[in-house]
Scaffold this active site. Structure first.
Site, PDB file in Angstrom:
ATOM      1  N   PHE A  12       0.921  -0.847  -0.316  1.00  0.00           N
ATOM      2  CA  PHE A  12       0.293   0.189   0.047  1.00  0.00           C
ATOM      3  C   PHE A  12       1.156   0.920   0.368  1.00  0.00           C
ATOM      4  N   ASP A  34      10.282  -6.462  -3.500  1.00  0.00           N
ATOM      5  CA  ASP A  34       9.352  -7.054  -3.069  1.00  0.00           C
ATOM      6  C   ASP A  34       8.928  -8.453  -3.236  1.00  0.00           C
ATOM      7  N   ASP A  60      12.595 -11.747  -0.968  1.00  0.00           N
ATOM      8  CA  ASP A  60      12.829 -11.420   0.418  1.00  0.00           C
ATOM      9  C   ASP A  60      14.052 -10.873   1.222  1.00  0.00           C
ATOM     10  N   ILE A  61      13.502  -9.658   1.982  1.00  0.00           N
ATOM     11  CA  ILE A  61      14.373  -8.610   2.334  1.00  0.00           C
ATOM     12  C   ILE A  61      15.208  -9.516   3.972  1.00  0.00           C
ATOM     13  N   THR A 126       6.371   2.498  12.546  1.00  0.00           N
ATOM     14  CA  THR A 126       5.309   3.380  13.389  1.00  0.00           C
ATOM     15  C   THR A 126       4.433   3.927  13.816  1.00  0.00           C
ATOM     16  N   ASP A 127       3.251   4.407  14.794  1.00  0.00           N
ATOM     17  CA  ASP A 127       3.788   5.329  16.010  1.00  0.00           C
ATOM     18  C   ASP A 127       2.824   4.051  16.882  1.00  0.00           C
ATOM     19  N   GLU A 128       2.569   3.081  16.667  1.00  0.00           N
ATOM     20  CA  GLU A 128       2.695   1.685  17.759  1.00  0.00           C
ATOM     21  C   GLU A 128       3.233   1.386  17.893  1.00  0.00           C
ATOM     22  N   TYR A 151       2.882  -7.549  16.306  1.00  0.00           N
ATOM     23  CA  TYR A 151       2.818  -6.478  15.134  1.00  0.00           C
ATOM     24  C   TYR A 151       4.195  -5.373  15.738  1.00  0.00           C
ATOM     25  N   LYS A 155       7.954  -3.909  15.248  1.00  0.00           N
ATOM     26  CA  LYS A 155       8.627  -2.880  14.116  1.00  0.00           C
ATOM     27  C   LYS A 155       9.400  -2.219  16.175  1.00  0.00           C
ATOM     28  N   VAL A 207     -17.235  -3.749  13.856  1.00  0.00           N
ATOM     29  CA  VAL A 207     -16.589  -3.411  14.722  1.00  0.00           C
ATOM     30  C   VAL A 207     -15.901  -3.834  15.934  1.00  0.00           C
ATOM     31  N   TYR A 208     -14.937  -3.622  16.161  1.00  0.00           N
ATOM     32  CA  TYR A 208     -14.363  -4.383  17.366  1.00  0.00           C
ATOM     33  C   TYR A 208     -14.986  -3.748  18.364  1.00  0.00           C
ATOM     34  N   GLY A 276      -5.871  -7.330  23.399  1.00  0.00           N
ATOM     35  CA  GLY A 276      -4.769  -6.226  23.936  1.00  0.00           C
ATOM     36  C   GLY A 276      -4.719  -5.031  22.855  1.00  0.00           C
ATOM     37  N   HIS A 277      -5.615  -4.475  22.349  1.00  0.00           N
ATOM     38  CA  HIS A 277      -6.447  -4.063  21.485  1.00  0.00           C
ATOM     39  C   HIS A 277      -5.856  -2.378  22.445  1.00  0.00           C
TER      40      HIS A 277
HETATM   41  P1  NAD Z   1       1.762  -3.129   3.574  1.00  0.00           P
HETATM   42  O1  NAD Z   1       1.225  -4.805   3.887  1.00  0.00           O
HETATM   43  O2  NAD Z   1       0.530  -3.001   2.078  1.00  0.00           O
HETATM   44  O3  NAD Z   1       2.640  -4.366   2.312  1.00  0.00           O
HETATM   45  C1  NAD Z   1       4.071  -4.309   3.137  1.00  0.00           C
HETATM   46  C2  NAD Z   1       5.022  -4.953   2.053  1.00  0.00           C
HETATM   47  O4  NAD Z   1       5.250  -5.113   1.970  1.00  0.00           O
HETATM   48  C3  NAD Z   1       3.586  -5.728   0.521  1.00  0.00           C
HETATM   49  O5  NAD Z   1       3.956  -5.544  -0.655  1.00  0.00           O
HETATM   50  C4  NAD Z   1       4.982  -7.190   0.459  1.00  0.00           C
HETATM   51  O6  NAD Z   1       4.938  -8.254  -0.523  1.00  0.00           O
HETATM   52  C5  NAD Z   1       6.372  -7.119   1.058  1.00  0.00           C
HETATM   53  N1  NAD Z   1       6.451  -7.301   2.308  1.00  0.00           N
HETATM   54  C6  NAD Z   1       6.546  -8.166   3.087  1.00  0.00           C
HETATM   55  N2  NAD Z   1       7.813  -8.928   3.578  1.00  0.00           N
HETATM   56  C7  NAD Z   1       8.486  -8.940   2.904  1.00  0.00           C
HETATM   57  C8  NAD Z   1       9.573  -9.361   2.536  1.00  0.00           C
HETATM   58  N3  NAD Z   1      10.541 -10.582   3.422  1.00  0.00           N
HETATM   59  N4  NAD Z   1      10.898  -9.158   1.377  1.00  0.00           N
HETATM   60  C9  NAD Z   1      10.238  -8.280   0.700  1.00  0.00           C
HETATM   61  N5  NAD Z   1       9.460  -7.839   1.095  1.00  0.00           N
HETATM   62  C10 NAD Z   1       8.646  -8.319   1.704  1.00  0.00           C
HETATM   63  O7  NAD Z   1       2.179  -2.702   4.415  1.00  0.00           O
HETATM   64  P2  NAD Z   1       1.710  -1.018   4.473  1.00  0.00           P
HETATM   65  O8  NAD Z   1       0.513  -0.809   4.801  1.00  0.00           O
HETATM   66  O9  NAD Z   1       2.047  -0.229   3.109  1.00  0.00           O
HETATM   67  O10 NAD Z   1       3.030  -0.543   5.003  1.00  0.00           O
HETATM   68  C11 NAD Z   1       4.169  -0.516   4.908  1.00  0.00           C
HETATM   69  C12 NAD Z   1       5.313  -0.204   5.794  1.00  0.00           C
HETATM   70  O11 NAD Z   1       4.388   0.766   6.320  1.00  0.00           O
HETATM   71  C13 NAD Z   1       5.585  -1.002   7.210  1.00  0.00           C
HETATM   72  O12 NAD Z   1       6.458  -1.307   7.367  1.00  0.00           O
HETATM   73  C14 NAD Z   1       4.115  -0.562   8.344  1.00  0.00           C
HETATM   74  O13 NAD Z   1       4.847  -0.838   9.257  1.00  0.00           O
HETATM   75  C15 NAD Z   1       4.693   0.524   7.904  1.00  0.00           C
HETATM   76  N6  NAD Z   1       3.697   1.101   8.908  1.00  0.00           N
HETATM   77  C16 NAD Z   1       2.544   1.207   8.477  1.00  0.00           C
HETATM   78  C17 NAD Z   1       1.027   1.858   8.782  1.00  0.00           C
HETATM   79  C18 NAD Z   1      -0.053   2.016   7.547  1.00  0.00           C
HETATM   80  O14 NAD Z   1      -0.833   2.679   8.885  1.00  0.00           O
HETATM   81  N7  NAD Z   1      -0.369   1.029   7.226  1.00  0.00           N
HETATM   82  C19 NAD Z   1       1.279   3.627   9.124  1.00  0.00           C
HETATM   83  C20 NAD Z   1       2.889   3.388   9.366  1.00  0.00           C
HETATM   84  C21 NAD Z   1       3.381   2.678   9.377  1.00  0.00           C
HETATM   85  O1  DAU Z   2      -1.057   2.958  13.838  1.00  0.00           O
HETATM   86  C1  DAU Z   2      -0.203   3.142  12.330  1.00  0.00           C
HETATM   87  C2  DAU Z   2      -0.476   1.328  12.300  1.00  0.00           C
HETATM   88  O2  DAU Z   2      -1.546   1.559  11.954  1.00  0.00           O
HETATM   89  C3  DAU Z   2       0.235   0.789  11.318  1.00  0.00           C
HETATM   90  O3  DAU Z   2       1.761   0.668  12.042  1.00  0.00           O
HETATM   91  C4  DAU Z   2      -0.293  -1.158  11.106  1.00  0.00           C
HETATM   92  O4  DAU Z   2       0.453  -1.392   9.639  1.00  0.00           O
HETATM   93  C5  DAU Z   2      -1.837  -0.524  10.333  1.00  0.00           C
HETATM   94  O5  DAU Z   2      -2.200  -1.354  10.150  1.00  0.00           O
HETATM   95  C6  DAU Z   2      -3.025   0.734  11.135  1.00  0.00           C
HETATM   96  O6  DAU Z   2      -2.276  -0.330  12.648  1.00  0.00           O
HETATM   97  P1  DAU Z   2      -4.369  -0.501  12.846  1.00  0.00           P
HETATM   98  O7  DAU Z   2      -4.364  -1.926  13.338  1.00  0.00           O
HETATM   99  O8  DAU Z   2      -4.500   0.419  13.665  1.00  0.00           O
HETATM  100  O9  DAU Z   2      -5.443  -0.743  11.610  1.00  0.00           O
HETATM  101  P2  DAU Z   2      -6.612  -1.199  11.440  1.00  0.00           P
HETATM  102  O10 DAU Z   2      -7.111  -1.278  10.637  1.00  0.00           O
HETATM  103  O11 DAU Z   2      -6.588  -2.868  11.441  1.00  0.00           O
HETATM  104  O12 DAU Z   2      -7.574  -0.385  12.268  1.00  0.00           O
HETATM  105  C7  DAU Z   2      -8.183   0.031  12.239  1.00  0.00           C
HETATM  106  C8  DAU Z   2      -8.942   0.233  13.424  1.00  0.00           C
HETATM  107  O13 DAU Z   2     -10.007  -0.489  14.012  1.00  0.00           O
HETATM  108  C9  DAU Z   2      -8.580  -0.572  15.161  1.00  0.00           C
HETATM  109  O14 DAU Z   2      -8.619   0.378  16.391  1.00  0.00           O
HETATM  110  C10 DAU Z   2      -9.205  -1.935  15.409  1.00  0.00           C
HETATM  111  C11 DAU Z   2      -9.863  -1.416  14.049  1.00  0.00           C
HETATM  112  N1  DAU Z   2     -11.242  -2.424  13.442  1.00  0.00           N
HETATM  113  C12 DAU Z   2     -10.204  -3.163  12.598  1.00  0.00           C
HETATM  114  C13 DAU Z   2     -10.724  -4.145  12.087  1.00  0.00           C
HETATM  115  C14 DAU Z   2      -9.604  -4.773  10.740  1.00  0.00           C
HETATM  116  C15 DAU Z   2     -11.972  -3.200  13.492  1.00  0.00           C
HETATM  117  O15 DAU Z   2     -13.381  -3.024  13.794  1.00  0.00           O
HETATM  118  N2  DAU Z   2     -12.852  -3.977  12.957  1.00  0.00           N
HETATM  119  C16 DAU Z   2     -12.134  -4.572  11.536  1.00  0.00           C
HETATM  120  O16 DAU Z   2     -12.470  -5.396  11.228  1.00  0.00           O
END
Ligand code: NAD
Ligand code: DAU
Length: 342
Positions: A12, A34, A60-61, A126-128, A151, A155, A207-208, A276-277
Site C-alpha cells: 500500500f 518485494d 525476500d529482504i 509506526t506510532d504503534e 506486530y 517493529k 466493529v471491534y 490487547g486492543h
Molecule cells: P503492506 O502490508 O500493504 O505492504 C507490505 C509490503 O511488503 C508488501 O508488498 C509485501 O509483499 C512486502 N513484503 C513483506 N515481507 C517481505 C519480505 N520478507 N521481503 C520483501 N518484501 C516483503 O504494508 P503497508 O501498510 O504499505 O506498510 C508499509 C510500511 O509502513 C510497514 O513497514 C508498516 O509497518 C509501516 N506503516 C504502516 C502504516 C499504515 O497505516 N498502513 C502506518 C505507519 C507505518
Molecule cells: O498506527 C499505524 C498502524 O496502523 C500501522 O503500523 C499498521 O501497519 C496499520 O495496519 C494500522 O494498524 P491498526 O491496527 O490501527 O489498523 P486497522 O485498520 O487494522 O484497525 C484500525 C482500527 O479499527 C483499530 O482500532 C481496530 C479497528 N478494527 C479493525 C478491523 C480490521 C475494527 O474495529 N474492525 C476491523 O475489522
C-alpha cells in the site's frame, strides 16, 4: 538522489511512495525489492512498470545473497525500508512471519547497506511502537517505547536495531513513525478498505469491541511526502513522527463512511474485541513540521471522499485480492465467509 532502493514497494504505502518519487523527481531511478506476499501486488505499479527509471526485483529482504546481488549492481544512494508484515490481527494469529521479516529482514538490510556504505537509510516505522494513550496526550519522539501487539513489538525491535547501528557504527539511518494511513491501494483487510468493500455489498461492518478506540488518520500521500522529507533532509540518528491531526473513534469513522456511501447504520455489527486492543493513538508531529518543513496537507473528509471514489472505480482491483488466501483469512478472523463480489 540517483539510485534508490525501496523495499515493500508492491504494498500500500510503498507503491504510493514509489509513484510519488518517480513522478516528482525525474532524476531518480527506483529499484523495488518485494517478496510479493499476500499483501504485495504488482498491479499497484502497473502504470510505471515498463519505465526505464523503475526496476522490480522480486525477493525476500531476509535473503542476504539476493540483497547483495541487487545492491551490488550499481551504487546505491539510499534505502527506504517499507517491507513488513503490517497487519496487527494477523500478528495475533501467528507472530512468526512478523519476527522474521520485520526484525531479521531489517537486520539483513542494515548489514548489506553498511557493507556497501549506503549514504542514507530510512526505516519506515509506526506510532504503534509507543503503545497506547489514554483519553488525552500525544506521542512525541521522546515517548518511551511500549509496544503491545506482536506486530508493534517486531517493529520496535527493528527500530532498536536501527538505533543501535547508528550509535555503534555511525550508520546514517533515520526512523519515521506514522499514524494510520488511508488512501488508494490499501489492502482490504484494514479498517477503511474493508468497511468500504463490505458496505458496497450491503454486508456487515465488524466493529471491534465498543468502537471507542481512537486512531489518528493521515492520507497516504502526506505520509509519503514525510518519508521523502526524512530521506532528503532527515538528520542521521533522528526519529520523526508523522500524523494527520485527525482523530476519530472507530465508531465515528464507521458512521461517517456509511453516511458518505449513503448506506444505513444498521450495517454496523459489534464483534469480539481485538486482544490487547490499543485504546488511542495520537501523534505530535511538530518536530517534522519544524525541522523538515513538512505538514499534512490533505483534509480528511476530502481525502476520504477521493478514497471512496477510487475504490468504487477500482472494484476489479479489490475483486482480484478477495480471492485465494484472503478468503481463508477472512473466515478465520471474522467467523463468516466472504461473499462473492460479482
Ligand atoms: P503492506 O502490508 O500493504 O505492504 C507490505 C509490503 O511488503 C508488501 O508488498 C509485501 O509483499 C512486502 N513484503 C513483506 N515481507 C517481505 C519480505 N520478507 N521481503 C520483501 N518484501 C516483503 O504494508 P503497508 O501498510 O504499505 O506498510 C508499509 C510500511 O509502513 C510497514 O513497514 C508498516 O509497518 C509501516 N506503516 C504502516 C502504516 C499504515 O497505516 N498502513 C502506518 C505507519 C507505518
Ligand atoms: O498506527 C499505524 C498502524 O496502523 C500501522 O503500523 C499498521 O501497519 C496499520 O495496519 C494500522 O494498524 P491498526 O491496527 O490501527 O489498523 P486497522 O485498520 O487494522 O484497525 C484500525 C482500527 O479499527 C483499530 O482500532 C481496530 C479497528 N478494527 C479493525 C478491523 C480490521 C475494527 O474495529 N474492525 C476491523 O475489522
Amino acid at each position: 538522489m540517483k539510485r534508490i532502493i525501496v523495499t515493500g514497494g508492491c504494498g500500500f504505502i510503498g507503491s504510493n511512495f514509489i509513484r510519488h518519487l518517480w513522478t516528482t523527481d525525474p532524476g531518480v531511478t527506483i529499484v523495488n525489492i518485494d517478496k510479493l506476499t499476500y499483501a504485495g501486488n504488482p498491479e499497484n505499479l502497473a502504470d510505471i512498470e515498463d519505465d526505464s527509471r523503475y526496476e522490480f526485483q522480486q525477493g525476500d529482504i531476509c535473503d542476504r545473497e539476493f540483497l547483495e546481488r541487487v545492491f551490488a549492481e550499481q551504487p546505491v544512494d539510499a534505502v527506504v525500508n517499507f517491507a513488513a508484515e503490517s497487519h496487527v490481527d494477523r500478528s495475533i494469529l501467528d507472530s512468526g512471519p512478523f519476527v522474521r521479516t520485520n526484525i531479521v529482514g531489517t537486520q539483513q538490510l542494515l548489514d548489506v547497506s553498511r557493507q556497501l556504505e549506503v549514504p542514507k537509510y530510512v526505516q519506515v516505522s509506526t506510532d504503534e511502537v509507543y503503545g497506547s494513550l489514554g483519553s488525552d496526550g500525544y506521542f512525541t519522539e521522546e515517548t518511551p517505547l511500549a509496544p503491545n501487539s506482536p506486530y508493534s513489538a517486531s517493529k520496535t525491535a527493528a527500530d532498536l536495531l536501527v538505533r543501535a547501528y547508528h550509535h555503534t557504527f555511525d550508520f546514517p539511518a533515520v526512523i519515521t513513525r506514522c499514524s494510520n494511513n488511508y488512501g488508494p491501494y490499501q489492502f482490504p483487510e484494514k479498517l477503511i478498505p474493508l468497511f468500504l468493500a463490505n458496505a458496497q455489498k450491503d454486508e456487515s461492518l465488524p466493529v471491534y469491541g465498543t468502537g471507542n478506540n481512537v486512531r489518528d488518520w493521515i492520507h497516504v500521500l502526506d505520509h509519503c511526502r514525510g518519508v521523502e522529507a526524512a530521506l532528503r533532509q532527515g538528520c542521521p540518528g533522528e526519529v520523526y513522527n508523522f500524523g494527520g491531526r485527525t482523530e476519530f473513534t472507530n465508531l465515528e469513522l464507521t458512521k461517517l463512511l456509511l453516511r458518505l456511501l449513503g448506506k444505513p447504520e444498521s450495517l454496523i455489527r459489534f464483534v469480539t474485541d481485538r486482544p490487547g486492543h490499543d485504546l488511542r493513538y495520537a501523534i505530535d508531529c511538530s518536530k517534522a513540521e519544524n525541522e523538515l518543513g513538512w505538514k499534512p496537507q490533505v483534509p480528511f473528509e476530502q481525502g476520504l471522499r477521493e478514497t471512496i471514489d477510487w475504490y468504487q472505480q477500482n472494484r476489479q482491483w479489490v475483486e482480484h485480492i478477495q480471492s485465494g488466501e484472503y478468503r481463508e483469512y477472512y473466515q478465520r478472523q471474522y467467523g463468516q465467509r466472504l461473499s462473492s463480489t460479482s
